[in-house]
Design a protein around this motif. Structure first.
Motif, PDB file in Angstrom:
ATOM      1  N   GLU A 189     -10.638   9.249   4.338  1.00 19.52           N
ATOM      2  CA  GLU A 189      -9.282   9.026   3.840  1.00 19.52           C
ATOM      3  C   GLU A 189      -9.098   7.844   2.904  1.00 19.52           C
ATOM      4  O   GLU A 189      -8.393   7.927   1.922  1.00 19.52           O
ATOM      5  CB  GLU A 189      -8.332   8.847   5.033  1.00 19.52           C
ATOM      6  N   ASN A 190      -9.699   6.754   3.233  1.00 21.56           N
ATOM      7  CA  ASN A 190      -9.357   5.553   2.464  1.00 21.56           C
ATOM      8  C   ASN A 190     -10.139   5.389   1.159  1.00 21.56           C
ATOM      9  O   ASN A 190     -10.176   4.311   0.595  1.00 21.56           O
ATOM     10  CB  ASN A 190      -9.470   4.291   3.321  1.00 21.56           C
ATOM     11  N   GLN A 454      -1.058  -1.899  -4.606  1.00 19.06           N
ATOM     12  CA  GLN A 454       0.376  -1.793  -4.889  1.00 19.06           C
ATOM     13  C   GLN A 454       1.003  -3.187  -4.803  1.00 19.06           C
ATOM     14  O   GLN A 454       0.462  -4.070  -4.151  1.00 19.06           O
ATOM     15  CB  GLN A 454       1.057  -0.916  -3.842  1.00 19.06           C
ATOM     16  N   LEU A 455       2.148  -3.339  -5.482  1.00 16.37           N
ATOM     17  CA  LEU A 455       2.834  -4.630  -5.402  1.00 16.37           C
ATOM     18  C   LEU A 455       3.282  -4.896  -3.970  1.00 16.37           C
ATOM     19  O   LEU A 455       3.798  -4.019  -3.304  1.00 16.37           O
ATOM     20  CB  LEU A 455       4.074  -4.619  -6.301  1.00 16.37           C
ATOM     21  N   GLN A 456       3.034  -6.100  -3.507  1.00 21.92           N
ATOM     22  CA  GLN A 456       3.478  -6.491  -2.173  1.00 21.92           C
ATOM     23  C   GLN A 456       4.681  -7.415  -2.333  1.00 21.92           C
ATOM     24  O   GLN A 456       4.802  -8.119  -3.332  1.00 21.92           O
ATOM     25  CB  GLN A 456       2.367  -7.263  -1.456  1.00 21.92           C
ATOM     26  N   THR A 457       5.551  -7.421  -1.351  1.00 20.32           N
ATOM     27  CA  THR A 457       6.654  -8.380  -1.418  1.00 20.32           C
ATOM     28  C   THR A 457       6.718  -9.174  -0.123  1.00 20.32           C
ATOM     29  O   THR A 457       6.092  -8.824   0.862  1.00 20.32           O
ATOM     30  CB  THR A 457       8.018  -7.675  -1.664  1.00 20.32           C
ATOM     31  N   GLY A 458       7.450 -10.250  -0.185  1.00 20.85           N
ATOM     32  CA  GLY A 458       7.581 -11.117   0.986  1.00 20.85           C
ATOM     33  C   GLY A 458       6.432 -12.103   1.050  1.00 20.85           C
ATOM     34  O   GLY A 458       5.837 -12.455   0.036  1.00 20.85           O
ATOM     35  N   LEU A 580      -9.660 -11.109   6.486  1.00 20.70           N
ATOM     36  CA  LEU A 580      -8.379 -10.570   6.923  1.00 20.70           C
ATOM     37  C   LEU A 580      -8.528  -9.089   7.244  1.00 20.70           C
ATOM     38  O   LEU A 580      -9.367  -8.391   6.670  1.00 20.70           O
ATOM     39  CB  LEU A 580      -7.338 -10.760   5.821  1.00 20.70           C
ATOM     40  N   ASP A 581      -7.673  -8.675   8.159  1.00 18.99           N
ATOM     41  CA  ASP A 581      -7.766  -7.302   8.621  1.00 18.99           C
ATOM     42  C   ASP A 581      -6.777  -6.437   7.852  1.00 18.99           C
ATOM     43  O   ASP A 581      -5.755  -6.030   8.375  1.00 18.99           O
ATOM     44  CB  ASP A 581      -7.476  -7.284  10.125  1.00 18.99           C
ATOM     45  N   ILE A 582      -7.081  -6.152   6.601  1.00 23.11           N
ATOM     46  CA  ILE A 582      -6.176  -5.349   5.783  1.00 23.11           C
ATOM     47  C   ILE A 582      -6.783  -3.966   5.634  1.00 23.11           C
ATOM     48  O   ILE A 582      -7.957  -3.842   5.285  1.00 23.11           O
ATOM     49  CB  ILE A 582      -5.992  -5.995   4.395  1.00 23.11           C
ATOM     50  N   PRO A 583      -6.013  -2.937   5.899  1.00 20.45           N
ATOM     51  CA  PRO A 583      -6.586  -1.575   5.822  1.00 20.45           C
ATOM     52  C   PRO A 583      -7.129  -1.283   4.422  1.00 20.45           C
ATOM     53  O   PRO A 583      -6.502  -1.626   3.420  1.00 20.45           O
ATOM     54  CB  PRO A 583      -5.387  -0.671   6.125  1.00 20.45           C
ATOM     55  N   GLN A 584      -8.287  -0.632   4.407  1.00 16.82           N
ATOM     56  CA  GLN A 584      -8.979  -0.315   3.158  1.00 16.82           C
ATOM     57  C   GLN A 584      -8.056   0.389   2.161  1.00 16.82           C
ATOM     58  O   GLN A 584      -8.090   0.115   0.973  1.00 16.82           O
ATOM     59  CB  GLN A 584     -10.162   0.621   3.442  1.00 16.82           C
ATOM     60  N   GLU A 585      -7.245   1.331   2.650  1.00 13.97           N
ATOM     61  CA  GLU A 585      -6.489   2.156   1.713  1.00 13.97           C
ATOM     62  C   GLU A 585      -5.431   1.372   0.939  1.00 13.97           C
ATOM     63  O   GLU A 585      -4.908   1.825  -0.057  1.00 13.97           O
ATOM     64  CB  GLU A 585      -5.862   3.359   2.437  1.00 13.97           C
ATOM     65  N   LEU A 587      -6.101  -1.524  -0.350  1.00 12.99           N
ATOM     66  CA  LEU A 587      -6.795  -2.466  -1.218  1.00 12.99           C
ATOM     67  C   LEU A 587      -7.373  -1.807  -2.462  1.00 12.99           C
ATOM     68  O   LEU A 587      -7.896  -0.698  -2.407  1.00 12.99           O
ATOM     69  CB  LEU A 587      -7.939  -3.142  -0.457  1.00 12.99           C
ATOM     70  N   ALA A 588      -7.275  -2.516  -3.542  1.00 11.12           N
ATOM     71  CA  ALA A 588      -7.967  -2.078  -4.748  1.00 11.12           C
ATOM     72  C   ALA A 588      -9.336  -2.735  -4.806  1.00 11.12           C
ATOM     73  O   ALA A 588     -10.294  -2.163  -5.315  1.00 11.12           O
ATOM     74  CB  ALA A 588      -7.169  -2.472  -5.988  1.00 11.12           C
ATOM     75  N   ALA A 589      -9.443  -3.956  -4.306  1.00  2.00           N
ATOM     76  CA  ALA A 589     -10.728  -4.663  -4.338  1.00  2.00           C
ATOM     77  C   ALA A 589     -10.718  -5.799  -3.345  1.00  2.00           C
ATOM     78  O   ALA A 589      -9.661  -6.309  -2.969  1.00  2.00           O
ATOM     79  CB  ALA A 589     -10.993  -5.222  -5.730  1.00  2.00           C
ATOM     80  N   LYS A 590     -11.891  -6.146  -2.884  1.00  4.36           N
ATOM     81  CA  LYS A 590     -12.014  -7.396  -2.140  1.00  4.36           C
ATOM     82  C   LYS A 590     -13.341  -8.026  -2.522  1.00  4.36           C
ATOM     83  O   LYS A 590     -14.311  -7.341  -2.832  1.00  4.36           O
ATOM     84  CB  LYS A 590     -11.917  -7.149  -0.627  1.00  4.36           C
ATOM     85  N   SER A 591     -13.360  -9.346  -2.545  1.00  2.55           N
ATOM     86  CA  SER A 591     -14.633  -9.991  -2.872  1.00  2.55           C
ATOM     87  C   SER A 591     -14.783 -11.259  -2.057  1.00  2.55           C
ATOM     88  O   SER A 591     -13.821 -11.810  -1.527  1.00  2.55           O
ATOM     89  CB  SER A 591     -14.711 -10.284  -4.365  1.00  2.55           C
ATOM     90  N   GLU A 592     -16.006 -11.674  -1.959  1.00  3.06           N
ATOM     91  CA  GLU A 592     -16.332 -12.786  -1.091  1.00  3.06           C
ATOM     92  C   GLU A 592     -17.103 -13.813  -1.907  1.00  3.06           C
ATOM     93  O   GLU A 592     -18.036 -13.476  -2.636  1.00  3.06           O
ATOM     94  CB  GLU A 592     -17.221 -12.260   0.043  1.00  3.06           C
TER      95      GLU A 592
END
Ligand SMILES: Nc1ncnc2c1ncn2[C@@H]1O[C@H](COP(=O)(O)OP(=O)(O)OP(=O)(O)O)[C@@H](O)[C@H]1O
Ligand SMILES: [Mg+2]
Lengths: 741, 234
Positions: A189-190, A454-458, A580-585, A587-592
């Protein structure tokens, strides 16, 4: 013809000198041909690869899937393909990016093994397969599913397998790319959708506008800004530049050496030349004879060099293909380069030696028969020195230096050249290290970067919110840059001004590499266009930050949202110290960061071998040049040396007086080499990085200067050792039997 | 008087084009300290070969050459260098000066490596080159150059002054001046002098005349009444 016999006998007599000169010709031809032909072959192969495998012109992703891609294709005469990708972690530190088997764009080439046949098969990128010891036929498990490795592949989208299009450090231990059938990714899915596009017309802007009409482009990367695709071009440019400049330098030095050899030879043979005249030889025949010395060196040297260059080109290209992920390469002999490589030494040597011989032949035969005006004149400078008070040794050496100044000066130039080569290797490495230390240790103060699709708010739950988007400069569409919005209290990214003060993110900051390219100073404004939304606005730069990675502008997040028309309080990126525990779907990218650092270490590893190789080459060239020049000096001073032996000087004392002072010229050459290296390396690096979006500042560690110094000095002492025998061999008979000086 | 030089049973052959050529065969001679000895002989008779062997710049095949009690044929390279440096002074036909050193510096070339050299300025004066210390060899006549070369040899007070045709390139009046200078040096420093020459006239100043022929000593005659060079005829 007897002149031929004489030619070979002379060469045999002075074989060490002629051999050294010959070796320099071989080296320069080999380098010229290997580097230029390899460069040209790589460009060809790369173009073919781009063409045949349909490299993308741009990639983008959008907020919602495109509704009618077919319509867009027809309207804009583009090829458009939806692709899928998913990063699967193999373990704590390793991610494998699975991408769908594309049909139209970015097709893969199999390097080893077979094409994908079934859903259970997987094709890996070469570097990753090697780093993880995955062989064809082996099985591997990903997300609970077992795949069989069908082979290794190369895709134009990942020639340089970077996790992010703006990264610059690959690390096959931590990241790799693999191709599987699309159905597999659909099931998971993701997996993340993106589009690749190939244009036929110059209608990028219109195409983007059309997409934006009903949708929002979240990310758009042109091929030119995609480091995975363009980095290789900088390296090829570098290789070609090396191939074009280095051999010319060596040839110029060789030219001078050969001229000295010939000049000496003819001076010694004045009587013979005069006699040949008297015997009825024509001027042309005599000219031909002396030109033959240079011609023999040039022809045999360039022939051997070109053959060696041909042999050298293959490993050079193989290591290139291996470092970048390229399919098996075709090698072309590249006849123009082959011919140039073969003819270049001749073109260099013949005119000058011709002039030299002509000059000698202008002397009337009668004078020649008498040995010419051989008498050594005492020049005006020598006369100026009234050195009575000075210690004898100093006096003697001063006089020798004055007399041998052209030789010693040339020795310094030769050493300068070798030092340049040596220091260049070190500077390249130190500059890269500086670049990375500067950015990873001083600029990035976070461990993880998450980019949402996607744009996040807050407010984010953890970490620090930020947003960034790709832009182009309004007046110069080719210059792209990234603008990042940060909150004023941001600590994840820290920047310093050029004078070392810490900069606050309540102002607009441009980094040094972009400021250099655009020639912007604080207070200047520029118009930029958002590549995702098409929005154009003007920004005024308040500060320049001392950072060289990427072409960046930083501004307050609030201002960023306002200027781009994004909702207040929105963000797309989170920087964090912890995972951080952010669901894959989402995210567009993550890097370390630690990936990048270990990637850097991986990347500069080959550079270390390169530097050792360069150091060896530099030392060899230095030894050859110094050997031949000192050997000539000994020869020219043989009468003096012989006389000193008769007078009761020990060899080491003679050496100290007649040769030893050259040490100072070696040191002088090295010292002059330092600034020259700085200037030429920054020119080289600029041409290499012209097509990459980084600027490499030229830095060197003083320890490496010291090491280079000892390499050069060591080379000098090796030379001295080699020349010792020659000095020893000079017989006392020479002074005793000399009838005139 | 004590013996300075003793040559016994010296042989030397050259390998020239296959067959060996005997340049010196069974040469014996013995020279007292302070003597002036002239060596005569036709061209190719081995004069230079003998002188070079005595000066330690050439090896012999067998035989012994004792100088001040030591057999120099047994010396290794380093000892030979020290021998040349401490005991020998050479004067050549073509002066063999170093062109880019001044008169003063050419003399310094040997004084520099000797333990207790003579004062160079005084010596320049003594050889008649006052005021020419800063000239270069090219700015001197042949005779003047030969004076420099003598000063260069003498400056370190050698026991043996070896002169290979010192006047061969000079006219007769200059030759006399040079021979007279050599004589003075011999008197002043008690230097033993060996002079090779073709010039029969020179024999008048010698204490002894040795004639070589085909590498052998043909005659060895004492001159009971040496004449001062300036009074010589010819
Ligand atoms: N290096 C050499 N190789 C071969 N033969 C040599 C060599 N040096 C000298 N000879 C030969 O040895 C012989 C003696 O030579 P030497 O130079 O001692 O003669 P000389 O008496 O000094 O003659 P001159 O009066 O012409 O100077 C000559 O026949 C010469 O050809
Ligand atoms: Mg002789």
């Amino acid at each position: 013809m007897p002149l031929w016999k004489k030619l070979f006998r002379t060469i045999a007599e002075k074989k060490a000198q002629y051999f050294s000169a010959w070796l320099l010709v071989v080296i320069s031809s080999a380098l010229f041909y290997a580097f230029t032909a390899a460069g040209a072959n790589l460009v060809d192969n790369l173009e073919t690869f781009y063409q045949e495998n349909n490299v993308e012109d741009a990639r983008f992703f959008v907020q919602h899937p495109l509704k009618s891609p077919q319509q867009l294709e027809d309207r804009f005469h583009v090829q458009l393909e939806k692709q899928m990708s998913l990063d699967v972690s193999m373990d704590e530190n390793t991610d494998l990016r699975l991408i769908s088997n594309s049909e139209k764009i970015n097709q893969y080439s199999v390097i080893e093994g077979e094409k994908l046949q079934t859903k259970d098969e997987i094709l890996l990128d070469q570097g990753f397969a090697k780093a993880h010891a995955l062989a064809v036929g082996e099985e591997m498990e990903l997300k609970g599913k077992t795949f069989t490795v069908a082979g290794t592949m190369a895709t134009p989208a990942y020639i340089y397998p970077l996790k992010s299009t703006s990264g610059f450090l690959k690390n096959p231990d931590a990241f790799g790319v693999a191709i599987v059938q699309e159905d597999i990714l659909k099931k998971w899915e993701n997996a993340h959708d993106y589009y690749t596009v190939r244009f036929q017309e110059d209608n990028r802007g219109a195409f983007k506008e059309a997409v934006t009409e009903q949708n929002q482009i979240l990310n758009w990367v042109d091929k030119e800004d995609n480091n995975r695709i363009t980095f290789i071009k900088g390296d090829i440019t570098g290789i070609k530049k090396m191939g074009e400049t280095l051999p010319i330098g060596i040839l110029l030095i060789t030219l001078v050496i050969i001229s000295i050899l010939l000049w000496r030879l003819m001076k010694k043979e004045y009587v013979q030349i005069g006699t040949l005249y008297a015997l009825g030889y024509k001027k042309a025949e005599i000219i031909r004879h002396y030109l033959s010395y240079a011609a023999i060196l040039a022809v045999t040297g360039s022939l051997a060099g070109t053959v060696i260059g041909w042999l050298l080109m293959h490993p050079l290209m193989a290591s290139f293909a291996h470092f970048y992920n390229l399919p098996v390469l075709d090698t072309n002999p590249y006849f123009p380069y082959l011919i140039v490589s073969f003819l270049l030494p001749m073109v260099f040597f013949l005119p000058l030696t011709y002039l030299l011989v002509r000059r000698v032949l202008k002397i009337p035969p009668v004078t020649l028969m008498k040995g010419g005006t051989l008498k050594t004149k005492v020049n005006r400078i020598e006369r100026l020195f009234k050195l009575r008070k000075l210690d004898f040794k100093k006096k003697f050496i001063t006089r020798d230096i004055l007399r041998n100044l052209p030789r010693s000066g040339f020795l310094a130039i030769g050493v300068l050249f070798a030092s340049l080569l040596l220091l260049m290797g070190f500077i390249t490495k130190d500059s890269m290290t500086y670049l990375v230390d500067e950015n990873f240790e001083n600029v990035y103060h976070y461990q993880y970067e998450y980019t949402f699709n996607q744009l996040q708010t807050g407010e984010p739950e953890h970490g620090q919110a930020a947003a960034s988007a790709p832009f182009v400069v309004q007046d110069d569409e080719d210059q792209s840059l990234t603008i990042t919005g940060l909150k004023p209290g941001n600590t994840a990214i820290q920047l310093e001004s050029m004078t070392g003060e810490e900069l606050d993110f309540d102002s607009v900051i441009m980094n040094k590499s972009l400021a250099e390219k655009l020639e912007i100073s604080p207070g200047d404004s520029l118009e930029v266009t958002n590549q995702l939304s098409g929005e154009t606005f003007s920004v005024t730069v308040d500060h320049i930050a001392n950072s060289y990675l990427g072409d960046m502008i930083y501004m307050p997040l609030k201002k960023f949202n306002q200027l781009n028309g994004y909702p207040e309080n929105s963000y797309t990126t989170v920087y964090s110290d912890q995972k951080l525990d952010i669901p894959q779907e989402k995210l567009a990218a993550k890097s370390e960061i630690s990936d990048m650092v270990s990637g850097f270490e991986k990347m500069i590893e080959p550079l270390n071998y390169f530097i050792v190789a360069i150091a060896l080459a530099a030392a060899v060239i230095a030894i050859i040049i110094m050997y031949i020049l000192i050997s000539l000096m000994i020869e020219e001073n043989s009468y003096k040396i012989s006389l000193m032996k008769v007078l009761g000087y020990h060899n080491r004392e003679i050496h100290k007086l007649v040769i030893g002072y050259n040490r100072w010229f070696v040191i002088l050459g090295f010292l002059l080499g330092i600034p020259v290296t700085f200037v030429s390396t920054s020119a080289l690096l600029n041409s290499v990085t012209a097509e990459m979006n980084i600027t490499i500042p030229v830095k060197i560690d003083w320890i490496n200067i010291l090491i280079s110094f000892f390499v050069i000095l060591g080379a000098y002492y090796v030379t001295v050792l080699l020349n010792k025998r020659q000095l020893k061999k000079i017989s006392m008979q020479e002074a005793i039997n000399r009838s005139t000086e | 008087m004590s013996k300075l030089l003793e040559v016994t049973g010296v042989n030397k052959s050259y390998q020239s084009g296959g067959s060996p050529f005997q340049a010196l065969s069974d040469v014996h001679l013995s020279i007292e300290r302070g003597e002036i000895v002239v060596i005569l002989g036709p061209s190719g008779s081995g004069k230079s070969t003998l002188l070079n062997a005595i000066g330690g710049v050439d090896q012999v095949d067998d035989g012994e050459i004792h100088v001040a009690g030591e057999d120099i044929t047994r010396f290794h390279d380093n000892n030979l260098v020290d021998y040349r440096r401490e005991k020998v002074g050479f004067v050549f036909q073509m002066y063999n000066l170093i062109p880019n050193l001044t008169v003063y510096e050419n003399i310094e070339l040997t004084s520099h490596i000797s333990k207790s050299p003579l004062d160079i300025d005084e010596l320049i004066h003594a050889v008649g080159l006052k005021g020419m210390a800063d000239r270069f060899p090219r700015e001197l006549s042949g005779g003047q150059q030969q004076r420099v070369s003598i000063a260069r040899a003498i400056v370190r007070k050698p026991e043996l002054l070896l002169c290979d045709e010192p006047t061969g390139a000079l006219d007769s009046s200059t030759s006399k001046e040079i021979l007279s200078l050599i004589h003075q040096m011999n008197q002043k420093y008690n230097t033993t002098v060996l002079i090779i020459t073709h010039d029969q006239g020179i024999t008048e100043m010698a204490d002894r005349i040795i004639t070589l022929k085909d590498g052998r000593v043909e005659s060895d005659v004492k001159n009971e009444q040496p004449v001062l060079p300036e009074r010589m005829e010819g």
